[in-house]
Enzyme design. Structure first.
Site, PDB file in Angstrom:
ATOM      1  N   GLU A  39       0.799  -1.230   0.000  1.00 18.77           N
ATOM      2  CA  GLU A  39       0.000   0.000   0.000  1.00 18.77           C
ATOM      3  C   GLU A  39       0.832   1.280   0.000  1.00 18.77           C
ATOM      4  OE1 GLU A  39      -2.818  -0.352   3.196  1.00 18.77           O
ATOM      5  OE2 GLU A  39      -3.886  -1.981   2.233  1.00 18.77           O
ATOM      6  N   GLU A  96      -5.226  -8.647   0.661  1.00 19.84           N
ATOM      7  CA  GLU A  96      -5.923  -8.278   1.899  1.00 19.84           C
ATOM      8  C   GLU A  96      -7.400  -8.051   1.612  1.00 19.84           C
ATOM      9  OE1 GLU A  96      -4.440  -4.919   4.142  1.00 19.84           O
ATOM     10  OE2 GLU A  96      -2.362  -5.550   3.854  1.00 19.84           O
TER      11      GLU A  96
HETATM   12  O1  IFM Z   1      -4.326  -2.956   9.009  1.00 20.82           O
HETATM   13  C1  IFM Z   1      -4.244  -2.463   7.707  1.00 20.82           C
HETATM   14  C2  IFM Z   1      -3.041  -3.047   6.986  1.00 20.82           C
HETATM   15  O2  IFM Z   1      -1.857  -2.803   7.662  1.00 20.82           O
HETATM   16  C3  IFM Z   1      -2.926  -2.451   5.616  1.00 20.82           C
HETATM   17  N1  IFM Z   1      -4.158  -2.569   4.888  1.00 20.82           N
HETATM   18  C4  IFM Z   1      -5.376  -2.148   5.547  1.00 20.82           C
HETATM   19  C5  IFM Z   1      -5.481  -2.801   6.915  1.00 20.82           C
HETATM   20  C6  IFM Z   1      -6.772  -2.344   7.609  1.00 20.82           C
HETATM   21  O3  IFM Z   1      -6.775  -0.965   7.760  1.00 20.82           O
END
Ligand code: IFM
Length: 470
Positions: free
Chosen positions: A165, A357
């Site tokens: 990210e 994710e």
């Molecule tokens: O916890 C975070 C993660 O570190 C990165 N992506 C989003 C998740 C939820 O906010």
């Protein structure tokens, strides 16, 4: 509903080092920018820190046991750069490296394929004091660190994700100041930092390709900032395509500023026009480094917004109905964001997709019998996975799904109040309790263990012609 994702589909959970490890000062680890940021008054909810987090560092075997019980065949975790190289460069901290060595061995012994994320936001503080991402040398520093990891782990680790990210660690960290290192830089500076992060990604891919001991599967994990069509009308689908890939705002909440350089070798024209003179100076050869061929496009998708065609602007956002479901984080529950996000990204970038994710924050606690019921998370996951299946039915090449997260953990500026885990963690006793959703995910994965296979291969295994328009 019967769903078959194929026998080789990766079913996993994801975590990151700073969010779960704790042990911030054990065995030679030095601070990252997050350790420093957490000590800043008011930066993190109620002054929480990742000092202890979930004590995964001390409970790694127990956590591998939970993964094994879940029945996942893959686990995505990140490595703490400053645990392995306390100064960011130079001397290796053998004790730190050994932790990951044991983690990888434990996973493999349990039949779980490790996927290593090389950078999930915890930038070494010592390197931050040398300019951090603003220093062009950061790409070299990152490549040197990656070399250390690859030399040690690549005899057993074959799946790599470079950076997680960039929209967040640059946007929230260097433009908005809400995340570490808490900077509110001028556009030319945060865009320069972003450019260096992209160079670091490319240098990491080169390092893995050059030094991995076995053929590797390499990708990255940006955010998917998704707009999806309000209806299946082709005009609305085109509106979603435009909304997902256009840059209209001077922030980092978009896909193309990062993904076009990585996958197409250039910044998007509309982004360059938007940023004007603030756009970064691209040196000769930069784009060749940044656009190293990848094996997969990892994407983190949690939510999105519906759009429809509009004569005036091409597309417009459709409001959610009043009272529409939202997570504890106030993010809308939008299963179509996963379905259409994956379809649109597959269409534009032509790489097999891995959902690196997806999950939700919920207000979970153990009841008097010690059980944690989280029907919302079961419903969320079930709906999103149905969306993922629809994307695959529509032709998108999807190779895996990693639920965020295995454990409730340190949710950055929100501290411990946002619980994303399939497994509840009592942050005082560190007791882990699988939630109802963990049982559900376990059963779901078990039910997917039959059906045709979709090979998860190394680069070249995917026929370029297999790319389909939606
Ligand atoms: O916890 C975070 C993660 O570190 C990165 N992506 C989003 C998740 C939820 O906010």
């Amino acid at each position: 509903m019967t769903r078959t994702f194929g026998n080789d589909f990766l079913w996993g959970t994801a975590t990151s080092a700073y969010q779960i490890e704790g042990a911030h000062d054990r065995d030679g680890r030095q601070d990252s920018v997050w350790d420093a940021f957490c000590r800043r008054p008011g930066a993190v909810f109620e002054g929480h820190t990742g000092d202890r987090a979930c004590d995964h560092y001390g409970r790694m075997s127990e956590d591998i046991g939970i993964l094994s019980w879940l029945g996942v065949n893959a686990y995505r975790f990140s490595i703490s750069w400053s645990r392995v190289l306390p100064d960011g460069t130079g001397a290796i901290n053998e004790a730190g490296l050994d932790f990951y060595d044991r983690l990888v061995d434990g996973l493999i012994e349990a039949g779980i394929d490790p996927m290593v994320t090389l950078f999930h936001w915890d930038y070494p503080l010592s390197l931050y004091h040398r300019g951090g991402w603003l220093n062009r040398d950061s790409a070299q520093w990152f490549a040197d660190y990656v070399r250390v990891i690859v030399d040690r782990l690549s005899d057993r680790v074959t799946r790599w994700s470079t950076i997680n990210e960039p929209q967040c660690f640059i946007g929230l960290g260097h433009q908005e100041g809400k995340h570490a290192p808490g900077l509110k830089l001028a556009p030319e500076d945060h865009l320069r930092a972003a450019h260096h992060a992209l160079l670091a990604h490319g240098r990491a891919v080169q390092t893995i390709r050059a030094h991995a001991k076995v053929p590797s599967v390499v990708g990255w994990a940006p955010i998917g900032h998704i707009s999806y069509p309000a209806t299946e009308d082709p005009a609305d689908i085109e509106a979603a395509r435009r909304a997902t890939f256009e840059m209209r705002n001077k922030d980092h909440w978009n896909n193309t500023w990062y993904s076009d350089p990585v996958c197409h070798g250039h910044y998007p024209e509309d982004g360059l026009a938007l940023w004007g003179d603030a756009a970064p100076r691209v040196e000769s050869g930069d784009m060749e480094i940044i656009s190293q061929p990848l094996d997969f496009y990892g994407v983190n998708i949690y939510a999105g917004e519906p759009v429809r065609a509009s004569e005036e602007h091409g597309w417009e956002v459709v409001s959610f109905p009043p009272g529409a479901p939202r997570t504890a984080f106030d993010w809308p529950i939008a299963p179509k964001s996963l379905e259409w996000g994956v379809r649109l990204l597959w269409e534009r970038y032509g790489l097999p997709v891995i959902v690196t994710e997806n999950g939700m924050a919920n207000l979970d606690w153990p009841d008097e019998q010690g059980r944690v019921s989280d029907p919302q998370r079961i419903d969320y996951s079930s709906r999103y996975l149905a969306g993922l299946q629809r994307a695959m039915d529509a032709g998108a090449d999807v190779r895996g799904y990693f639920h965020w997260s295995l454990l409730d953990n340190f949710e950055w500026a929100e501290g411990f109040r946002m619980r994303f885990g399939l497994v509840h963690v009592d942050f005082e006793t560190m007791v882990r309790t699988p939630k109802a959703s963990a049982h559900w995910y376990r059963d779901f994965i078990a039910a997917q263990r039959s059906g045709p296979t979709a090979k998860v291969g190394v680069r070249g295994a995917v026929t370029p012609g297999a790319r389909k328009a939606i």
